[in-house]
Each structure stands twice: as structure tokens, then as C-alpha cells.
Design an enzyme around this catalytic site. Structure first.
Site, PDB file in Angstrom:
ATOM      1  N   LEU A   1       1.113  -1.219  -0.072  1.00 47.47           N
ATOM      2  CA  LEU A   1       0.082  -0.131   0.053  1.00 47.47           C
ATOM      3  C   LEU A   1       0.843   1.282   0.003  1.00 47.47           C
ATOM      4  CD1 LEU A   1      -2.934  -0.602   2.640  1.00 47.47           C
ATOM      5  CD2 LEU A   1      -3.055   0.096   0.198  1.00 47.47           C
ATOM      6  N   ASP A   2       0.598   2.184  -0.808  1.00 45.20           N
ATOM      7  CA  ASP A   2       1.344   3.293  -0.773  1.00 45.20           C
ATOM      8  C   ASP A   2       1.391   4.260   0.591  1.00 45.20           C
ATOM      9  OD1 ASP A   2       1.548   3.395  -3.523  1.00 45.20           O
ATOM     10  OD2 ASP A   2       0.007   4.535  -3.889  1.00 45.20           O
TER      11      ASP A   2
END
Length: 305
Positions: free
Chosen positions: A49-50
């Protein structure tokens, strides 16, 4: 957990940990924190996930790290806010603003029409700040080095792209959306392309929350704070395998056989599936090829049973 499973077996404490990631930390930060909380180095994650994003991150612990490579996490769901009228270098709020335009005149009907064109099987150019490799180097590294390059379009599936709310913020329009898509889809790129289609300036994400990865949802997830209060996996290795894969019941003799690496007769199940013994334990992950159902991972080898 069977009393026969000793701490040295790698089965005690083994399973999947579903974390509700906070904003501002990387997926690797989460892994490092979980290693400390669970007292083991054997923690890995499936997908990333960013840093800006929150929500579902799937981790494997102890022997269950070997499950990660077989998980069919091909569908994902998100909630997000797209800002129309402002493009950034990263297609999200962490990047520098590179262009702006007045989006206040965009109608709901125009937004809906362009959302429709970005739904279904589409060709998508990934966000340039990404982990995609170009000639062996990550795209985000090339960006930081100031090098120019082009990413090729990819085939992705956006099965749902729905606007749930709209707000006007001066010259900008913020659109809350829900997205269900295939693995490899960049929601940041959807924001960029929606903005370009509507006003000629790419939009960007101001928030992104992953609500589901494959069969794992926020209902399975805990924050790192909750994990610190009560360390432990979300699903033990049996529940993890039986949640993530189709399964087949095997008798005691068959269980003993596959625990020693032997194959079984196929029964017509496609893809990887779990073999479950009479006590409810997952013995192995099997895959059928021709006249054999062979193990791709022995969860409980004979030496650990």
C-alpha cells in the site's frame, strides 16, 4: 492448535495477520513493527500500500509466509477521494502540484459519463511513480533521478467505479468514489485520467483506503495499536488456508500420504486448493495436473505432525 505442535515447529503462532494500515507509514514499516510485536523475524507481506493509503494489508507469520505466494489476491476494493482541477507528480496528495484548472463548472452528468468510460476492461497507463520496472529499474527511482521514460498501457479490469459524493472546494471538485478492480490497477491513474478527460488536467487522490483484498476485508483487520494490546495473528494457518483457498476433505491415510510429499488422485478442482484432514487441519496445498493432485506446499509435513 494441536497440543502436538511444538514452538519449534513453526506452526505455533503461524497464520495470516490482516492489518488496517495507518496513513504515513510504508508497508515495510508495518512488517518491521509486526516483527517486534510478535517476536519473530518470519513476517512478510503480500502486495503493498502506498504510504498515503490506509486499510487492508495482508501479512504472513511464521510458516504461513509460504502461503503468501499462492494467495489469489486478484480482486481489490477501495474508497477514495479524487480532487479534480489539480494534477500532481505522483497522482496523489504526496506529490508536487504541476498543473491546475477550474473544475467548478463540471457537472455530475459529465463526471458520470467519464467514470463510465473508465469502467470495465480498460487499457491503463500506470502512474509514473510506481514500482513497475523499466529496463530493470523501478519507475519511481527513474523519476527521482530525473530520467524520462514512458510506461506501456496495461490491461486491467475496473468492475465497479461509483461516485458516492461530490463537494466543490473553490475551483476544485472533490469526488468520493468506491472502486473494485483487478490486481495491477492504479486508483491514482483512474484519478489522473478522470481529470484529464473532464478538464484536460489530471486529477489526483487526496485519500485512499483499501477495504478488501481477495477474501480479506476490514472486518478481519486490526490496527497496529490494537495488535500491540493483543499480539497474535488474525487467522491461524488452518483458518487462513481454508478462507483463502477452495478445500478438499481427505481421510487419515491420504493426509499421511500427502504430508510425506506423495500425490493423490485428482477430483476436478481447478487451481490451488487446501487438503483438510479429519481433525480440521490443513495438511497441504494441492494442484491438479493430469492424473495427479500434487502438493505445491506441504503445510504440515510428516516431521511436524
Amino acid at each position: 492448535m494441536s497440543a502436538r505442535e511444538k514452538p519449534s515447529s513453526g506452526l505455533v503462532g503461524a497464520g495470516l495477520l490482516i492489518v488496517d494500515k495507518d496513513a504515513g507509514v510504508t508497508s515495510h514499516d508495518v512488517v518491521a513493527r509486526c516483527r517486534k510485536l510478535l517476536g519473530t523475524r518470519k513476517v512478510g507481506h503480500a502486495g503493498t500500500l502506498d504510504p498515503m493509503a490506509t486499510g487492508v494489508l495482508v501479512l504472513g507469520v511464521e510458516r504461513a509466509t509460504k502461503l503468501l505466494g499462492f494467495l489469489a489476491l486478484t480482486t481489490k476494493a477501495y474508497t477514495a477521494t479524487i480532487r479534480l482541477g489539480q494534477a500532481t507528480t505522483t497522482d496523489d496528495a504526496e506529490g508536487e502540484v504541476v498543473a491546475s484548472a477550474d473544475a467548478s463548472g463540471v457537472t455530475d452528468e459529465e463526471i458520470a459519463a467519464q467514470v463510465h468510460t473508465l469502467t470495465g476492461d480498460i487499457q491503463q497507463i500506470p502512474s509514473s511513480v510506481s514500482a513497475i520496472k523499466v529496463d530493470g529499474r523501478r519507475a519511481h527511482a527513474l523519476i527521482r533521478a530525473g530520467e524520462e521514460f514512458e510506461l506501456a498501457p496495461r490491461s486491467v479490469t475496473v468492475s465497479r467505479f461509483e461516485v458516492v459524493a461530490r463537494r466543490t472546494e473553490g475551483a476544485f471538485v472533490d469526488v468520493d468514489v468506491e472502486v473494485e478492480c483487478s490486481s495491477g490497477t492504479y486508483v491514482r491513474a483512474l484519478a489522473r485520467d478522470l481529470g484529464i478527460a473532464l478538464i484536460g488536467v489530471g486529477g489526483h487522490l487526496t485519500s485512499l483506503r483499501r477495504t478488501r483484498v481477495g477474501p480479506f476485508t476490514l472486518e478481519h483487520a486490526r490496527t497496529l495499536e490494537q495488535l500491540a494490546e493483543e499480539p497474535g495473528v488474525s487467522l491461524d494457518i488452518d483458518a487462513a488456508a481454508q478462507t483463502a483457498f477452495p478445500h478438499r476433505q481427505v481421510d487419515a491415510d491420504e493426509a499421511e500420504s500427502i504430508s510425506q510429499g506423495r500425490w493423490l488422485e485428482p477430483i476436478g478442482i481447478k487451481g490451488v486448493y487446501a487438503a483438510i484432514d479429519p481433525s480440521g487441519h490443513t495438511i497441504a496445498l494441492l494442484q491438479e495436473r493430469g492424473r495427479r493432485a500434487s502438493s505445491v506446499m506441504v503445510v504440515r509435513p510428516a516431521t511436524l505432525r
